[in-house]
Scaffold this motif. Sequence first.
Motif, short mmCIF file in Angstrom:
data_model
loop_
_atom_site.label_atom_id
_atom_site.label_comp_id
_atom_site.label_asym_id
_atom_site.label_seq_id
_atom_site.Cartn_x
_atom_site.Cartn_y
_atom_site.Cartn_z
N MET A 1 0.77 -1.18 -0.17
CA MET A 1 -0.10 -0.07 0.12
C MET A 1 0.79 1.32 0.02
SD MET A 1 -2.90 1.30 2.92
CE MET A 1 -4.06 0.33 2.32
N VAL A 3 1.02 5.58 0.51
CA VAL A 3 0.25 6.59 1.25
C VAL A 3 0.81 7.72 0.64
CG1 VAL A 3 -0.04 7.81 3.53
CG2 VAL A 3 0.00 5.22 3.45
N LEU A 12 -4.58 6.87 -1.07
CA LEU A 12 -3.96 5.72 -0.67
C LEU A 12 -4.19 4.87 -2.06
CD1 LEU A 12 -6.02 4.85 2.38
CD2 LEU A 12 -3.44 5.18 2.51
N VAL A 14 -2.99 0.65 -3.81
CA VAL A 14 -2.41 -0.81 -3.44
C VAL A 14 -2.14 -1.18 -4.74
CG1 VAL A 14 -4.06 -1.09 -1.54
CG2 VAL A 14 -4.94 -1.63 -3.81
N PRO A 22 -0.17 -0.96 -9.68
CA PRO A 22 -0.69 -0.11 -8.65
C PRO A 22 -2.13 0.45 -8.93
CG PRO A 22 1.50 0.66 -9.10
CD PRO A 22 0.90 -0.37 -10.06
N LEU A 25 -6.62 3.50 -4.52
CA LEU A 25 -7.65 2.78 -3.55
C LEU A 25 -8.76 3.67 -3.03
CD1 LEU A 25 -8.45 0.13 -1.98
CD2 LEU A 25 -7.13 1.08 -0.19
N VAL A 44 -5.53 -1.72 5.70
CA VAL A 44 -4.75 -2.70 5.90
C VAL A 44 -5.09 -4.02 6.09
CG1 VAL A 44 -2.47 -3.23 6.98
CG2 VAL A 44 -2.69 -0.94 6.34
N HIS A 47 -7.30 -5.31 3.12
CA HIS A 47 -6.55 -5.67 1.76
C HIS A 47 -5.48 -6.61 2.00
CE1 HIS A 47 -9.10 -3.04 -0.69
NE2 HIS A 47 -9.06 -2.30 0.29
N VAL A 49 -2.56 -6.04 3.39
CA VAL A 49 -1.31 -5.21 3.09
C VAL A 49 -0.05 -5.92 3.96
CG1 VAL A 49 -0.15 -3.09 3.37
CG2 VAL A 49 -2.42 -3.34 2.46
N ILE A 52 4.04 -1.04 3.70
CA ILE A 52 3.39 0.53 3.24
C ILE A 52 4.54 1.18 2.80
CG2 ILE A 52 2.24 2.45 4.38
CD1 ILE A 52 0.88 0.66 6.36
N LEU A 139 3.68 4.44 -5.62
CA LEU A 139 3.94 2.83 -5.42
C LEU A 139 4.36 2.41 -6.85
CD1 LEU A 139 3.26 0.43 -3.84
CD2 LEU A 139 0.86 0.47 -4.63
#
Length: 153
Positions: A1, A3, A12, A14, A22, A25, A44, A47, A49, A52, A139
């Motif tokens: 994930m 941020v 966010l 994922v 990516p 989200l 988290v 999903h 995760v 992060i 990401l």
Amino acid sequence: MAVDYGRVRIGLAVADFETRMPQPLSTLERVNRNEDMRRLRELVREHGVKQIVVGLPLRLDGTRGEIAEEVERFAQRVRKQIGVPVEMVDERLTSWEAERLMEEIQGRFIRDEKLTGAKKSKNLRAKMTVDAVAAAVILKEYLDRQSDPLRLN
């Protein structure tokens, strides 16, 4: 994930471990530290995760400013309270890249709506905020560097 931390919103994104693609989200509107952490912990868990990645907003010259220090404190809280590994990633120009992508995507949506008459769902539009797209860009940069350690930018 990934941020994309902001004082008003947290973007966010994922990516699935296998596909490494990516996807934006959502965007969390900030409430307070405890509520923000609770909602992040819930996502988290939901999903699955395992890691992060937090965008570190360095200045264009590479130095750290006040917001970068704030983001580092946030990342430390996430690491302690959520209990998954957290890495910081240089996010310079990701908001610019996200805005460019948003313009391109919105142009396609408008063109598709004119051709088909079909409206995009509110869920899809809610995910496509600049903050969530910026998190997806962060990401993507991180995943690209993982697959090519010699990549400099």
